[in-house]
Write a protein that holds these residues in place. Structure first.
Motif, mmCIF file in Angstrom:
data_model
loop_
_atom_site.group_PDB
_atom_site.id
_atom_site.type_symbol
_atom_site.label_atom_id
_atom_site.label_comp_id
_atom_site.label_asym_id
_atom_site.label_seq_id
_atom_site.Cartn_x
_atom_site.Cartn_y
_atom_site.Cartn_z
ATOM 1 N N PHE A 123 0.833 -1.203 0.000
ATOM 2 C CA PHE A 123 0.000 0.000 0.000
ATOM 3 C C PHE A 123 0.864 1.247 0.000
ATOM 4 C CE2 PHE A 123 -3.317 -2.787 2.096
ATOM 5 C CZ PHE A 123 -4.001 -2.959 0.907
ATOM 6 N N GLY A 124 1.951 1.213 0.732
ATOM 7 C CA GLY A 124 2.839 2.373 0.774
ATOM 8 C C GLY A 124 3.360 2.711 -0.607
ATOM 9 N N VAL A 125 3.856 1.688 -1.303
ATOM 10 C CA VAL A 125 4.383 1.917 -2.650
ATOM 11 C C VAL A 125 3.297 2.457 -3.554
ATOM 12 C CG1 VAL A 125 5.237 0.729 -4.691
ATOM 13 C CG2 VAL A 125 6.211 0.212 -2.458
ATOM 14 N N ARG A 126 2.099 1.847 -3.470
ATOM 15 C CA ARG A 126 1.021 2.265 -4.369
ATOM 16 C C ARG A 126 0.539 3.669 -4.052
ATOM 17 N NH1 ARG A 126 -3.207 -2.455 -5.175
ATOM 18 N NH2 ARG A 126 -4.555 -0.630 -5.153
ATOM 19 N N ILE A 127 0.570 4.019 -2.767
ATOM 20 C CA ILE A 127 0.149 5.381 -2.403
ATOM 21 C C ILE A 127 1.058 6.397 -3.078
ATOM 22 C CG2 ILE A 127 0.183 7.021 -0.483
ATOM 23 C CD1 ILE A 127 -0.991 4.732 1.228
ATOM 24 N N PHE A 128 2.368 6.139 -3.003
ATOM 25 C CA PHE A 128 3.289 7.104 -3.613
ATOM 26 C C PHE A 128 3.164 7.106 -5.129
ATOM 27 C CE2 PHE A 128 5.338 6.860 0.544
ATOM 28 C CZ PHE A 128 5.437 8.204 0.790
ATOM 29 N N GLN A 129 2.912 5.915 -5.704
ATOM 30 C CA GLN A 129 2.714 5.845 -7.157
ATOM 31 C C GLN A 129 1.499 6.673 -7.571
ATOM 32 O OE1 GLN A 129 2.465 1.769 -8.174
ATOM 33 N NE2 GLN A 129 4.497 1.736 -9.096
ATOM 34 N N ASN A 130 0.398 6.430 -6.857
ATOM 35 C CA ASN A 130 -0.828 7.163 -7.187
ATOM 36 C C ASN A 130 -0.640 8.658 -7.014
ATOM 37 O OD1 ASN A 130 -2.433 5.057 -7.984
ATOM 38 N ND2 ASN A 130 -3.076 4.579 -5.890
ATOM 39 N N LEU A 131 0.073 9.005 -5.926
ATOM 40 C CA LEU A 131 0.334 10.425 -5.678
ATOM 41 C C LEU A 131 1.113 11.020 -6.844
ATOM 42 C CD1 LEU A 131 -0.376 12.228 -3.276
ATOM 43 C CD2 LEU A 131 1.996 12.011 -2.545
ATOM 44 N N GLY A 132 2.067 10.232 -7.371
ATOM 45 C CA GLY A 132 2.846 10.696 -8.518
ATOM 46 C C GLY A 132 1.954 10.938 -9.728
ATOM 47 N N PHE A 133 1.045 10.007 -9.970
ATOM 48 C CA PHE A 133 0.137 10.171 -11.120
ATOM 49 C C PHE A 133 -0.754 11.385 -10.938
ATOM 50 C CE2 PHE A 133 0.999 5.670 -12.128
ATOM 51 C CZ PHE A 133 1.277 5.842 -13.473
ATOM 52 N N ILE A 134 -1.237 11.557 -9.684
ATOM 53 C CA ILE A 134 -2.129 12.702 -9.420
ATOM 54 C C ILE A 134 -1.382 14.005 -9.677
ATOM 55 C CG2 ILE A 134 -3.322 13.957 -7.594
ATOM 56 C CD1 ILE A 134 -3.929 11.148 -6.369
ATOM 57 N N ARG A 135 -0.162 14.066 -9.149
ATOM 58 C CA ARG A 135 0.664 15.257 -9.335
ATOM 59 C C ARG A 135 0.873 15.516 -10.823
ATOM 60 N NH1 ARG A 135 5.916 15.374 -9.472
ATOM 61 N NH2 ARG A 135 5.973 13.174 -8.909
ATOM 62 N N TRP A 136 1.195 14.456 -11.508
ATOM 63 C CA TRP A 136 1.468 14.574 -12.945
ATOM 64 C C TRP A 136 0.227 15.091 -13.668
ATOM 65 C CZ3 TRP A 136 -0.136 12.702 -17.646
ATOM 66 C CH2 TRP A 136 0.777 12.827 -18.701
ATOM 67 N N ASN A 137 -0.933 14.516 -13.341
ATOM 68 C CA ASN A 137 -2.189 14.930 -13.973
ATOM 69 C C ASN A 137 -2.485 16.388 -13.710
ATOM 70 O OD1 ASN A 137 -3.589 12.885 -15.474
ATOM 71 N ND2 ASN A 137 -3.530 11.692 -13.588
ATOM 72 N N LEU A 138 -2.303 16.789 -12.463
ATOM 73 C CA LEU A 138 -2.634 18.165 -12.087
ATOM 74 C C LEU A 138 -1.732 19.150 -12.802
ATOM 75 C CD1 LEU A 138 -3.357 17.895 -8.283
ATOM 76 C CD2 LEU A 138 -4.965 18.253 -10.147
ATOM 77 N N MET A 139 -0.483 18.760 -12.988
ATOM 78 C CA MET A 139 0.454 19.693 -13.626
ATOM 79 C C MET A 139 0.301 19.674 -15.144
ATOM 80 S SD MET A 139 3.916 19.597 -11.420
ATOM 81 C CE MET A 139 4.425 18.073 -12.103
ATOM 82 N N GLU A 140 0.001 18.492 -15.686
ATOM 83 C CA GLU A 140 -0.039 18.372 -17.136
ATOM 84 C C GLU A 140 -1.326 18.936 -17.736
ATOM 85 O OE1 GLU A 140 2.623 17.361 -19.438
ATOM 86 O OE2 GLU A 140 3.283 17.882 -17.430
#
Lengths: 259, 127
Positions: free
Chosen positions: B90-107
């Motif tokens: 879950f820890g790994v996936r949380i950071f992965q998802n957070l990365g995607f969210i960040r990427w989406n918000l910026m892109e």
């Protein structure tokens, strides 16, 4: 999600995914604050209990020393009475002798004579790896075994760290310390015994005896020293010898009971 | 907005609930919390990527928590810290998802400005 979104059509799907996620967040929030509260409430129950116990021990010890002072005063008073009555009547001499010997047997007088001093001390080393920490310390059972051996070898008076052992003495473990006559004693332990010193020493060194039982501890650095002395002084018993429940049986009563 | 509001409401509700959790179950709470956080962040990411499905969100939320709890229970029974597996995943996936969210918000604003609305986010983990 406060996102700048120029397209109006987007707002439709936005609502549909944000509400369920908000519900999920509610669940998360409940979990977090519940756990936080549980943590706060519980605190360290063991620690609290420990401080309570420590306080209790300190209070009891204070009370004990106060009672000991009382006792010493009363004893002094009693002795004064005895000497006064001695002076007044010479015929009391016999009674006085008997009284003194009873006092000696009860352990209420200083005694001196030849005997043995046994010194026990915890190991200066620390247990490492697979070592059993039990064999690095002197335990109450060790002292019990030693005292038992001393009595059976003919010792007439025994003291542990100047706590005279009498008819109702106990030796027991209380956390890191040992209680003798309900008094806390700490290492190094010095057990004195007046009696036939040669017999006592050899019985301690007997095969399968006390020294043999201490071998695993001695190998770990626990100190056990036996010294024979020509003169040992053993102090009197400091506590009280009051019987609250037991009463002497008179002959008449004894007959009644057997009937 | 809704998410922050939900979190605050949850915190308040938890603060006034009439019971607390025994210390023995804190492991379960930690695992369940991570499972929930993972599901929520996964949901946010799916929402940003416009493929949010309420059924998959709810089933994921429940199934993740259940499986994590089961692992923890079995670990307790076996004397092996199996719950670590759940925590790490879950820890790994949380950071992965957070990365995607960040990427989406910026892109996203960028994508609109250059008319790349049909562009899909990359499958790989953004740096």
């Amino acid at each position: 999600m406060n996102r700048k979104n120029p397209a109006k059509a987007k707002s439709d799907w936005k609502k549909s995914w944000q509400i369920p996620l908000a519900l999920g967040c509610i669940v998360l929030g409940i979990m977090v604050s519940l756990q936080f509260r549980s943590q706060k409430n519980e605190g360290f129950p063991l620690y609290n209990e420990r401080t309570d116990l420590l306080k209790m021990v300190r209070n009891l010890e204070q009370e004990r020393s106060r009672l000991q002072d009382d006792l010493a005063e009363t004893k002094k008073l009693m002795e004064e009475y005895v000497t006064a009555s001695n002076k007044s009547k010479a015929s009391m001499e016999v009674i006085d002798k008997e009284f003194n010997s009873a006092r000696m047997q009860a352990g209420l007088t200083d005694l001196e004579g030849p005997g043995v001093i046994v010194k026990l001390n915890d190991s200066p080393n620390r247990p490492t790896g697979t070592d059993d920490p039990y064999y690095f310390l002197v335990h109450d059972v060790d002292i019990q075994a030693l005292v038992n051996e001393l009595w059976s070898a003919g010792a007439e008076a025994v003291s542990v760290n100047d706590q005279r052992l009498v008819s109702n003495s106990s030796i027991r473990c209380a956390g890191p310390t040992i209680l003798v006559n309900a008094t806390r004693i700490t290492p190094p332990y010095e057990i004195k015994a007046i009696g036939p010193s040669k017999i006592i020493e050899s019985s301690l060194r007997m095969t399968g005896g006390f020294m043999d039982s201490m071998i695993p501890s001695i190998q770990n650095g626990v100190e056990v020293k036996i010294q024979r002395r020509d003169k040992i002084v053993i102090p009197p018993y400091q506590g009280s010898l009051i019987f609250r429940y037991a009463q002497p049986v008179t002959e008449i009563e004894e007959k009644k009971e057997t009937r | 907005m809704w998410l922050v509001l939900g979190l605050l409401v949850g915190l308040l509700m938890g603060a006034f609930l009439p019971f607390t959790i025994p210390a023995a179950y804190s492991k379960y709470i930690s695992v369940a919390f991570l499972a929930g956080l993972d599901s929520v962040l996964g949901g946010v990411r799916a929402g940003l990527e416009k493929r949010f499905d309420i059924l998959s969100f709810i089933s994921g939320f429940i199934m993740n928590a259940l499986l994590a709890a089961l692992l923890t229970y079995m670990g307790d029974r076996l004397g092996v810290d199996l719950y670590l597996a759940a925590i790490i995943t879950f820890g790994v996936r949380i950071f992965q998802n957070l990365g995607f969210i960040r990427w989406n918000l910026m892109e996203e604003p960028l994508r609109h400005s250059v008319h790349l609305d049909h562009a899909k986010p990359p499958e790989s983990k953004p740096s």
